[in-house]
Motif scaffolding. Structure first.
Motif, PDB file in Angstrom:
ATOM      1  N   LEU A 189     -33.091   0.222  99.501  1.00  0.00           N
ATOM      2  CA  LEU A 189     -33.261  -0.959  98.648  1.00  0.00           C
ATOM      3  C   LEU A 189     -32.857  -2.230  99.363  1.00  0.00           C
ATOM      4  CD1 LEU A 189     -31.951   0.386  95.210  1.00  0.00           C
ATOM      5  CD2 LEU A 189     -34.312   0.232  96.044  1.00  0.00           C
ATOM      6  N   SER A 190     -32.146  -2.129 100.473  1.00  0.00           N
ATOM      7  CA  SER A 190     -31.685  -3.291 101.220  1.00  0.00           C
ATOM      8  C   SER A 190     -31.571  -2.918 102.682  1.00  0.00           C
ATOM      9  CB  SER A 190     -30.326  -3.767 100.688  1.00  0.00           C
ATOM     10  OG  SER A 190     -29.718  -4.691 101.573  1.00  0.00           O
ATOM     11  N   LEU A 191     -31.763  -3.899 103.579  1.00  0.00           N
ATOM     12  CA  LEU A 191     -31.578  -3.632 104.997  1.00  0.00           C
ATOM     13  C   LEU A 191     -30.161  -3.160 105.305  1.00  0.00           C
ATOM     14  CD1 LEU A 191     -33.350  -6.398 107.128  1.00  0.00           C
ATOM     15  CD2 LEU A 191     -33.926  -3.965 106.921  1.00  0.00           C
ATOM     16  N   LEU A 192     -29.196  -3.628 104.516  1.00  0.00           N
ATOM     17  CA  LEU A 192     -27.813  -3.229 104.761  1.00  0.00           C
ATOM     18  C   LEU A 192     -27.553  -1.769 104.388  1.00  0.00           C
ATOM     19  CD1 LEU A 192     -25.755  -6.387 103.739  1.00  0.00           C
ATOM     20  CD2 LEU A 192     -26.689  -5.740 105.968  1.00  0.00           C
ATOM     21  N   ASP A 193     -28.519  -1.129 103.731  1.00  0.00           N
ATOM     22  CA  ASP A 193     -28.412   0.301 103.450  1.00  0.00           C
ATOM     23  C   ASP A 193     -28.859   1.150 104.643  1.00  0.00           C
ATOM     24  OD1 ASP A 193     -27.535  -0.225 100.872  1.00  0.00           O
ATOM     25  OD2 ASP A 193     -29.558  -0.187 100.031  1.00  0.00           O
ATOM     26  N   CYS A 194     -29.486   0.515 105.634  1.00  0.00           N
ATOM     27  CA  CYS A 194     -29.963   1.224 106.820  1.00  0.00           C
ATOM     28  C   CYS A 194     -28.826   1.332 107.841  1.00  0.00           C
ATOM     29  CB  CYS A 194     -31.130   0.467 107.450  1.00  0.00           C
ATOM     30  SG  CYS A 194     -32.516   0.123 106.325  1.00  0.00           S
ATOM     31  N   GLU A 195     -29.044   2.156 108.854  1.00  0.00           N
ATOM     32  CA  GLU A 195     -28.118   2.206 109.981  1.00  0.00           C
ATOM     33  C   GLU A 195     -28.406   1.016 110.901  1.00  0.00           C
ATOM     34  OE1 GLU A 195     -28.194   5.876 112.050  1.00  0.00           O
ATOM     35  OE2 GLU A 195     -27.945   7.119 110.243  1.00  0.00           O
ATOM     36  N   TYR A 196     -27.360   0.411 111.453  1.00  0.00           N
ATOM     37  CA  TYR A 196     -27.552  -0.731 112.344  1.00  0.00           C
ATOM     38  C   TYR A 196     -26.292  -0.981 113.154  1.00  0.00           C
ATOM     39  CZ  TYR A 196     -24.989  -3.127 108.621  1.00  0.00           C
ATOM     40  OH  TYR A 196     -24.048  -3.479 107.688  1.00  0.00           O
ATOM     41  N   LYS A 197     -26.452  -1.760 114.224  1.00  0.00           N
ATOM     42  CA  LYS A 197     -25.321  -2.240 115.005  1.00  0.00           C
ATOM     43  C   LYS A 197     -25.089  -3.710 114.669  1.00  0.00           C
ATOM     44  CE  LYS A 197     -26.199   0.718 119.052  1.00  0.00           C
ATOM     45  NZ  LYS A 197     -26.531   0.700 120.512  1.00  0.00           N
ATOM     46  N   GLN A 198     -23.829  -4.107 114.556  1.00  0.00           N
ATOM     47  CA  GLN A 198     -23.517  -5.497 114.258  1.00  0.00           C
ATOM     48  C   GLN A 198     -23.452  -6.352 115.525  1.00  0.00           C
ATOM     49  OE1 GLN A 198     -20.568  -6.646 111.391  1.00  0.00           O
ATOM     50  NE2 GLN A 198     -20.522  -4.617 110.467  1.00  0.00           N
ATOM     51  N   LYS A 199     -23.090  -5.754 116.641  1.00  0.00           N
ATOM     52  CA  LYS A 199     -23.006  -6.514 117.883  1.00  0.00           C
ATOM     53  C   LYS A 199     -24.330  -6.392 118.624  1.00  0.00           C
ATOM     54  CE  LYS A 199     -18.003  -6.106 118.462  1.00  0.00           C
ATOM     55  NZ  LYS A 199     -16.890  -5.685 119.368  1.00  0.00           N
ATOM     56  N   SER A 200     -24.970  -7.547 118.839  1.00  0.00           N
ATOM     57  CA  SER A 200     -26.292  -7.551 119.449  1.00  0.00           C
ATOM     58  C   SER A 200     -26.236  -8.160 120.844  1.00  0.00           C
ATOM     59  CB  SER A 200     -27.269  -8.353 118.583  1.00  0.00           C
ATOM     60  OG  SER A 200     -28.516  -8.462 119.218  1.00  0.00           O
ATOM     61  N   ASN A 201     -27.009  -7.598 121.768  1.00  0.00           N
ATOM     62  CA  ASN A 201     -27.145  -8.170 123.104  1.00  0.00           C
ATOM     63  C   ASN A 201     -28.499  -8.853 123.261  1.00  0.00           C
ATOM     64  OD1 ASN A 201     -28.799  -5.967 123.112  1.00  0.00           O
ATOM     65  ND2 ASN A 201     -27.938  -5.000 124.952  1.00  0.00           N
ATOM     66  N   CYS A 202     -29.122  -9.182 122.129  1.00  0.00           N
ATOM     67  CA  CYS A 202     -30.442  -9.804 122.124  1.00  0.00           C
ATOM     68  C   CYS A 202     -30.334 -11.322 122.225  1.00  0.00           C
ATOM     69  CB  CYS A 202     -31.190  -9.469 120.837  1.00  0.00           C
ATOM     70  SG  CYS A 202     -31.697  -7.755 120.694  1.00  0.00           S
ATOM     71  N   MET A 203     -31.452 -11.948 122.556  1.00  0.00           N
ATOM     72  CA  MET A 203     -31.640 -13.391 122.463  1.00  0.00           C
ATOM     73  C   MET A 203     -32.657 -13.644 121.353  1.00  0.00           C
ATOM     74  SD  MET A 203     -29.658 -14.420 124.921  1.00  0.00           S
ATOM     75  CE  MET A 203     -30.147 -16.099 125.311  1.00  0.00           C
ATOM     76  N   HIS A 204     -32.789 -14.906 120.957  1.00  0.00           N
ATOM     77  CA  HIS A 204     -33.698 -15.206 119.855  1.00  0.00           C
ATOM     78  C   HIS A 204     -35.175 -15.008 120.206  1.00  0.00           C
ATOM     79  CE1 HIS A 204     -31.003 -16.354 116.676  1.00  0.00           C
ATOM     80  NE2 HIS A 204     -30.336 -17.165 117.464  1.00  0.00           N
ATOM     81  N   ASN A 205     -35.480 -14.816 121.484  1.00  0.00           N
ATOM     82  CA  ASN A 205     -36.871 -14.495 121.816  1.00  0.00           C
ATOM     83  C   ASN A 205     -37.219 -13.057 121.450  1.00  0.00           C
ATOM     84  OD1 ASN A 205     -35.495 -13.097 123.795  1.00  0.00           O
ATOM     85  ND2 ASN A 205     -36.482 -14.121 125.529  1.00  0.00           N
ATOM     86  N   GLU A 206     -36.248 -12.326 120.872  1.00  0.00           N
ATOM     87  CA  GLU A 206     -36.479 -10.974 120.376  1.00  0.00           C
ATOM     88  C   GLU A 206     -36.312 -10.890 118.862  1.00  0.00           C
ATOM     89  OE1 GLU A 206     -34.659  -7.891 123.240  1.00  0.00           O
ATOM     90  OE2 GLU A 206     -33.497  -9.726 123.599  1.00  0.00           O
ATOM     91  N   ASP A 207     -36.419 -12.018 118.159  1.00  0.00           N
ATOM     92  CA  ASP A 207     -36.285 -12.012 116.706  1.00  0.00           C
ATOM     93  C   ASP A 207     -37.401 -11.195 116.054  1.00  0.00           C
ATOM     94  OD1 ASP A 207     -33.988 -13.521 116.643  1.00  0.00           O
ATOM     95  OD2 ASP A 207     -35.009 -15.426 116.316  1.00  0.00           O
ATOM     96  N   ALA A 208     -37.038 -10.418 115.040  1.00  0.00           N
ATOM     97  CA  ALA A 208     -37.985  -9.532 114.344  1.00  0.00           C
ATOM     98  C   ALA A 208     -38.713 -10.282 113.227  1.00  0.00           C
ATOM     99  CB  ALA A 208     -37.241  -8.336 113.757  1.00  0.00           C
ATOM    100  N   GLY A 209     -39.940  -9.866 112.947  1.00  0.00           N
ATOM    101  CA  GLY A 209     -40.741 -10.454 111.864  1.00  0.00           C
ATOM    102  C   GLY A 209     -41.413  -9.381 111.027  1.00  0.00           C
ATOM    103  N   VAL A 210     -42.071  -9.800 109.957  1.00  0.00           N
ATOM    104  CA  VAL A 210     -42.818  -8.884 109.095  1.00  0.00           C
ATOM    105  C   VAL A 210     -44.094  -9.545 108.587  1.00  0.00           C
ATOM    106  CG1 VAL A 210     -40.778  -7.621 108.280  1.00  0.00           C
ATOM    107  CG2 VAL A 210     -41.607  -9.596 106.988  1.00  0.00           C
ATOM    108  N   GLU A 211     -45.056  -8.717 108.240  1.00  0.00           N
ATOM    109  CA  GLU A 211     -46.219  -9.119 107.450  1.00  0.00           C
ATOM    110  C   GLU A 211     -46.239  -8.219 106.221  1.00  0.00           C
ATOM    111  OE1 GLU A 211     -49.574  -8.769 110.120  1.00  0.00           O
ATOM    112  OE2 GLU A 211     -49.583 -10.934 110.440  1.00  0.00           O
TER     113      GLU A 211
END
Length: 305
Positions: free
Chosen positions: A156-178
């Motif tokens: 029901l929410s992205l926070l219900d999924c598994e994830y890492k809080q510390k990211s080594n990404c830059m904003h050129n890797e931002d995720a999107g949706v359609e």
């Protein structure tokens, strides 16, 4: 509430606020189709939930819902886990999430259709058609809150999924949706001049406009691409790719509000265009529109059967 949530999301709203019983909004008429509905809250349609044929119910037991509207979040509506789409149109954009008191983006590591589906359903859509990566809708600013998300698609929410809080990404890797809806009815608000598409899909259908406190159709006299473009832009799309006539998506009911519409293509609302109020049409001349989203130069055209 699980049953009400499915109804509201099927109609394009974000969620349900309350689930009413005992004909809260008045008794209906005709058949009572189903009873003993038992949804888990993740279904896309009410028909996907367990139910039985109506037993001994009367209309005094008609079920009702109050839905949480879909729309842009105001600052005071920002709550932990809320998501929004930025940089696109109504149905697509860069995913941003409100987390630990501020808005931020999501890294696209392991980002796929399952994660995108959770975002779209949080926003009240039926599901996701794609999960763009590499800052397809532009680079965000501020923190990158989540990385390496792993969702089943039923959360029901992205926070219900598994994830890492510390990211080594830059904003050129931002995720999107359609995102997409499958309700056959698409509209944002119920104000004078609001428009919706009926009888087709998210991006195509018979044009209906809310005027004088009721929905009605538009006559196809002088109806062309400029007129259809205004409708599509009102709904958050880029423009129109066709302006079908002759009730291409079925005949409407009720009043025919506008006739001989003439738009330049730059108006903000169909009511800003020139038109006649007294139509001499029948519903066999109802006007339609097919809209386009061009985030990737792609578009979907829904043709009437």
């Amino acid at each position: 509430m699980d049953d009400a949530r499915v109804v509201c999301r099927q109609l394009g709203f974000r969620d349900a606020i309350t689930a009413h019983g005992n004909a809260f909004f008045g008794e209906g008429e005709g058949p009572i189709h189903i009873s003993n509905v038992n949804c888990d809250g993740t279904e896309s349609f009410l028909k996907e939930c367990y139910s039985s044929l109506s037993d001994n119910c009367e209309h005094e037991a008609d079920a009702s819902v109050t839905c949480l509207p879909f729309g842009k979040l105001l600052p005071h509506q920002s709550e932990e886990g809320f998501v929004r789409l930025v940089g696109g149109n109504l149905t697509d954009g860069r995913v941003e999430i409100f987390f630990k008191g501020e808005w931020g983006t999501i890294c696209d590591d392991t980002w796929d259709i399952s994660e995108a589906t959770v975002v779209c359903r949080q926003l009240g859509f039926t599901g996701a058609s794609s999960a763009p990566r590499k800052a397809a809708f532009g680079e965000g600013k501020g923190p990158i809150h989540l990385d390496t998300l792993e969702c089943s698609g039923n959360e029901l929410s992205l926070l219900d999924c598994e994830y890492k809080q510390k990211s080594n990404c830059m904003h050129n890797e931002d995720a999107g949706v359609e995102c997409f809806n499958s309700t056959g009815v698409y509209f944002l608000t119920l104000d004078e001049g609001s428009v919706r598409l009926v009888g087709g899909h998210d991006m195509a259908g018979r044009v209906e406009i809310y005027k004088d406190n009721q929905w009605g159709t538009v006559c196809d006299d002088d109806w062309d691409l400029s007129d259809a473009t205004i409708v599509c832009r009102q709904l958050g799309f880029k423009d129109a790719i066709s302006a079908p006539r002759k009730a291409a998506f079925g005949e409407g009911v009720g009043p025919i509000h506008l006739d001989s519409v003439k738009c330049s293509g730059n108006e903000e609302s169909l009511l800003d265009c020139e038109y006649k109020r007294d139509a001499d049409c029948t519903h066999s001349e109802d006007a339609s529109a097919t809209c386009r989203n061009v985030s990737y130069g792609k578009y979907f055209e829904i043709r009437p059967s």
